[in-house]
Design an enzyme around this catalytic site. Structure first.
Site, PDB file in Angstrom:
ATOM      1  N   LYS A 133     -10.878  70.433  19.460  1.00  0.00           N
ATOM      2  CA  LYS A 133     -12.067  70.700  20.275  1.00  0.00           C
ATOM      3  C   LYS A 133     -11.650  71.214  21.651  1.00  0.00           C
ATOM      4  CE  LYS A 133     -16.238  70.967  21.832  1.00  0.00           C
ATOM      5  NZ  LYS A 133     -17.272  69.946  21.857  1.00  0.00           N
TER       6      LYS A 133
ATOM      7  N   SER B  31     -17.176  64.618  22.524  1.00  0.00           N
ATOM      8  CA  SER B  31     -15.972  65.322  22.974  1.00  0.00           C
ATOM      9  C   SER B  31     -15.218  64.394  23.913  1.00  0.00           C
ATOM     10  CB  SER B  31     -16.343  66.621  23.695  1.00  0.00           C
ATOM     11  OG  SER B  31     -16.914  67.534  22.794  1.00  0.00           O
TER      12      SER B  31
ATOM     13  N   LYS C 254     -15.480  68.972  32.199  1.00  0.00           N
ATOM     14  CA  LYS C 254     -14.795  67.771  31.708  1.00  0.00           C
ATOM     15  C   LYS C 254     -13.802  68.125  30.607  1.00  0.00           C
ATOM     16  CE  LYS C 254     -16.721  65.613  28.534  1.00  0.00           C
ATOM     17  NZ  LYS C 254     -16.741  65.573  27.044  1.00  0.00           N
TER      18      LYS C 254
END
Length: 294
Positions: A172, A98, A240
């Protein structure tokens, strides 16, 4: 061309290990490498190959898969002279980490200069999805390249081509926004039911199949009720991803108030409550703390 490929997977952590097992089950010739070699050792014992260095691990591979913490970790590989020297024209690099969409686009351009195709293909589904080979795989890049590795990706989950380079990472981030906001909603519903005298497990059963049902309600609601925050998806990685989402939103001139709010709560949970290495369902603990219930 045979659908069985010579693959090197780099990053055999919580997600990479079960993904590796599913690639082996599908019959692929798999080499694995992890910075901490002991994390790759169980896979080697089960039949995977390995090497002393990442550069040696990718030598001769048709497909490289990276499952790392973020785009910076992936870029560190690309910046390594020995690793870059082991790349060869015609390879396909699938980055399932990711990362920021900008990282995916920049790395795709760098690899194109070396004759290596790049796909950004982050996943959703957590460790359970990785183990069950049911991951949602969001693939960005050239459609023909994605199609060429679709059988390989299908060994790990359900791949969907979502657009050009960077689109996988953007999807994502959209996924992580939904996940984080839903975790916050499930936490509030669970706490309300518990303190109001209803059985949270019965609540989940009652809502099953209705508009409020979701994998997060059933899986993470259960975690919250049981107080089980052994990580499937780490809170620090959720934070994050939310930071990356807000950066993308800012670049697009957008304000995402729900995302900002839950991001700030995850930041508090990670930084002030030592929750960084707990499952992201642990946001329930932050909610209890703000209600003086811990």
């Amino acid at each position: 061309m045979s659908t069985l490929r010579k693959i090197t997977l780099i990053g055999t952590g919580l997600m990479g290990a079960p993904m590796s097992r599913n690639l082996m089950k599908a019959g692929h010739d798999l080499t694995v490498w992890n910075r901490s070699a002991e994390r790759a050792a169980p896979l080697v014992a089960e039949g995977a190959k390995t090497a002393d260095t990442a550069a040696q691990a990718i030598a001769g591979a048709e497909v490289i898969i990276t499952m790392l913490s973020d785009g910076f970790a992936t870029q560190a590989l690309l910046d390594d002279d020995a690793f870059r020297g082991s790349l060869s024209r015609g390879m396909i690099w699938i980055d399932m980490s990711s990362a920021k969409p900008e990282h995916a686009r920049a790395q795709s351009a760098q690899l194109a200069d070396l004759g290596v195709d790049h796909i950004d293909a982050p996943v959703s589904g957590g460790t359970k999805g990785a183990e069950a080979a049911s991951l949602a795989i969001m693939a960005g890049g050239d459609a023909a390249v994605v199609e060429s590795v679709a059988p390989l990706l299908a060994a790990m989950g359900r791949p969907v081509h979502v657009g050009p380079s960077g689109a996988g990472q953007l999807c994502k981030l959209a996924n992580q926004t939904i996940v984080a906001v839903t975790i916050a909603a499930v936490a509030e519903a669970t706490l309300l039911a518990e303190k109001g005298g209803a059985d949270p497990a019965a609540l989940r059963a009652a809502l099953k199949g209705g508009f409020a049902d979701s994998v997060i309600l059933q899986q993470h609601g259960h975690r919250m009720s049981e107080g089980n925050f052994t990580p499937g998806g780490l809170s620090k990685f959720q934070l994050k991803d939310l930071d990356n989402t807000l950066a993308e939103a800012d670049a697009a001139g957008l304000t995402l108030p729900a995302t900002q709010s839950v991001r700030d709560r995850f930041a508090y949970f990670c930084n002030e409550m030592d929750g960084a290495d707990l499952d992201h369902a642990g946001l329930y603990l932050e909610l209890k703390k703000r209600n003086d219930l811990t």
